[in-house]
Design a protein around this motif. Sequence first.
Motif, mmCIF file in Angstrom:
data_model
loop_
_atom_site.group_PDB
_atom_site.id
_atom_site.type_symbol
_atom_site.label_atom_id
_atom_site.label_comp_id
_atom_site.label_asym_id
_atom_site.label_seq_id
_atom_site.Cartn_x
_atom_site.Cartn_y
_atom_site.Cartn_z
ATOM 1 N N MET A 1 89.213 27.670 1.441
ATOM 2 C CA MET A 1 88.071 28.161 2.219
ATOM 3 C C MET A 1 88.381 29.518 2.837
ATOM 4 S SD MET A 1 86.660 24.815 4.300
ATOM 5 C CE MET A 1 85.468 25.792 5.217
ATOM 6 N N ILE A 2 89.567 29.583 3.460
ATOM 7 C CA ILE A 2 89.943 30.827 4.129
ATOM 8 C C ILE A 2 90.105 31.963 3.123
ATOM 9 C CG2 ILE A 2 91.775 31.953 5.481
ATOM 10 C CD1 ILE A 2 92.254 29.201 6.792
ATOM 11 N N GLU A 3 90.759 31.650 1.981
ATOM 12 C CA GLU A 3 90.983 32.671 0.947
ATOM 13 C C GLU A 3 89.677 33.179 0.363
ATOM 14 O OE1 GLU A 3 93.546 30.876 -1.882
ATOM 15 O OE2 GLU A 3 95.355 31.073 -0.652
ATOM 16 N N CYS A 4 88.672 32.287 0.319
ATOM 17 C CA CYS A 4 87.360 32.669 -0.227
ATOM 18 C C CYS A 4 86.457 33.306 0.822
ATOM 19 C CB CYS A 4 86.660 31.450 -0.813
ATOM 20 S SG CYS A 4 87.485 30.780 -2.279
ATOM 21 N N GLY A 5 86.972 33.432 2.022
ATOM 22 C CA GLY A 5 86.185 34.076 3.066
ATOM 23 C C GLY A 5 85.169 33.164 3.721
ATOM 24 N N VAL A 6 85.276 31.840 3.461
ATOM 25 C CA VAL A 6 84.346 30.894 4.078
ATOM 26 C C VAL A 6 84.892 30.515 5.454
ATOM 27 C CG1 VAL A 6 83.233 28.645 3.893
ATOM 28 C CG2 VAL A 6 83.675 30.011 1.826
ATOM 29 N N VAL A 7 84.066 30.720 6.469
ATOM 30 C CA VAL A 7 84.503 30.453 7.837
ATOM 31 C C VAL A 7 84.302 28.977 8.173
ATOM 32 C CG1 VAL A 7 84.152 31.024 10.280
ATOM 33 C CG2 VAL A 7 83.890 32.798 8.525
ATOM 34 N N VAL B 1 82.065 23.701 12.909
ATOM 35 C CA VAL B 1 82.358 22.539 13.745
ATOM 36 C C VAL B 1 82.628 21.304 12.904
ATOM 37 C CG1 VAL B 1 81.349 20.940 15.434
ATOM 38 C CG2 VAL B 1 81.084 23.400 15.740
ATOM 39 N N GLU B 2 81.858 21.108 11.844
ATOM 40 C CA GLU B 2 82.013 19.929 10.990
ATOM 41 C C GLU B 2 83.353 19.944 10.266
ATOM 42 O OE1 GLU B 2 81.141 16.296 9.139
ATOM 43 O OE2 GLU B 2 80.406 17.303 10.931
ATOM 44 N N THR B 3 83.770 21.131 9.818
ATOM 45 C CA THR B 3 85.081 21.253 9.160
ATOM 46 C C THR B 3 86.198 20.845 10.105
ATOM 47 O OG1 THR B 3 84.176 23.240 8.097
ATOM 48 C CG2 THR B 3 86.518 22.788 7.756
ATOM 49 N N VAL B 4 86.127 21.366 11.329
ATOM 50 C CA VAL B 4 87.142 21.064 12.335
ATOM 51 C C VAL B 4 87.159 19.572 12.656
ATOM 52 C CG1 VAL B 4 87.855 21.477 14.719
ATOM 53 C CG2 VAL B 4 87.038 23.378 13.323
ATOM 54 N N ARG B 5 85.970 18.980 12.806
ATOM 55 C CA ARG B 5 85.879 17.547 13.114
ATOM 56 C C ARG B 5 86.560 16.719 12.036
ATOM 57 N NH1 ARG B 5 83.660 13.192 11.596
ATOM 58 N NH2 ARG B 5 82.486 14.217 9.936
ATOM 59 N N CYS B 6 86.267 17.048 10.769
ATOM 60 C CA CYS B 6 86.860 16.299 9.646
ATOM 61 C C CYS B 6 88.379 16.422 9.636
ATOM 62 C CB CYS B 6 86.293 16.807 8.327
ATOM 63 S SG CYS B 6 84.570 16.343 8.034
ATOM 64 N N LEU B 7 88.883 17.632 9.892
ATOM 65 C CA LEU B 7 90.331 17.847 9.867
ATOM 66 C C LEU B 7 91.021 17.125 11.023
ATOM 67 C CD1 LEU B 7 90.510 21.620 8.853
ATOM 68 C CD2 LEU B 7 91.362 19.690 7.529
ATOM 69 N N ILE B 8 90.430 17.204 12.218
ATOM 70 C CA ILE B 8 91.020 16.520 13.374
ATOM 71 C C ILE B 8 91.046 15.015 13.140
ATOM 72 C CG2 ILE B 8 90.624 15.910 15.808
ATOM 73 C CD1 ILE B 8 89.790 18.819 16.281
ATOM 74 N N GLY C 1 86.785 30.611 19.424
ATOM 75 C CA GLY C 1 85.393 30.519 19.862
ATOM 76 C C GLY C 1 84.606 29.372 19.254
ATOM 77 N N ILE C 2 85.268 28.478 18.513
ATOM 78 C CA ILE C 2 84.598 27.323 17.924
ATOM 79 C C ILE C 2 84.820 26.119 18.844
ATOM 80 C CG2 ILE C 2 84.516 25.732 15.960
ATOM 81 C CD1 ILE C 2 85.539 28.005 14.196
ATOM 82 N N VAL C 3 83.726 25.501 19.255
ATOM 83 C CA VAL C 3 83.821 24.340 20.152
ATOM 84 C C VAL C 3 83.362 23.097 19.390
ATOM 85 C CG1 VAL C 3 83.104 23.308 22.335
ATOM 86 C CG2 VAL C 3 83.327 25.803 22.141
#
Length: 254
Positions: A1-7, A10-17, A40-42
């Motif tokens: 995602m990061i390499e492809c420039g996709v930021v 919140v949903e991504t963070v939730r899944c990873l946590i 800055g992502i909550v």
Amino acid sequence: MIECGVVADVETVRCLIQAFCDDNDVSKGYGLLRQVLGDGIVPGNAAFNKLISGFCKEKEYTKVSELLHTMITMNCIPDNFTYQEVINWLCKKGKVSEGFRIFNDLKERGYAPDIVMYTTMIHGLCTMGLGGARKLWFEMFGKGFRPNQYTYNTMIHGFCKSGDFEQARILYKEMCDKGYKETTVSYNTMMTGLCLHGRTDEAYKLFKEMPQKDIVRDVITYNTLIRAISTILHSTYCSSLSSGKSRRSQKFVE
């Protein structure tokens, strides 16, 4: 995602946590939270709740307190699940009065405690005596909740601990009449209370009864009886020693 420039959102963070916590690596989940907050992502309540639950299990209470303050600072209002974990955490730490204060504050602020929260609070209050637990038990009925098997076992344990076996048996029968099956937990609860008050013979009768009802004995079942019988043997041994010393002393005097 990061390499492809996709930021990440919140949903991504939730899944990873959630993935870190499910993998018993709560610290990495917490590290990710601190990182995204700095960006800055909550994340929503689900991510915070997962971390709070994970740190409660690991008894990392400082982190739990820090997460609660972070939630409030970031305008993520704690929900019923969050407070359920916090109240459970406080009760396990022996801070039942503080947990009960939060429980009452929630009701005053418009939160509606569910059967799980009532059961948790009743369990905590039972450690302080049955007065508050019984009051909350009847309040629960007044709110339209009906006790589940866990709630029944909690109150039964409280009555057994206080030595009120008559009331414990009444509740036990009521639980069975409601369609809840007798389980290893319910038998262990009764046996623990009986052994606590020296009624080991009655506990042993329940022990023998378990296989007749196809109820599995677990390590708690065996440990409860072993501990009680060991206490009796130790007491008997000490009494015999004391009696022997007394006889020897008398013989010496004669």
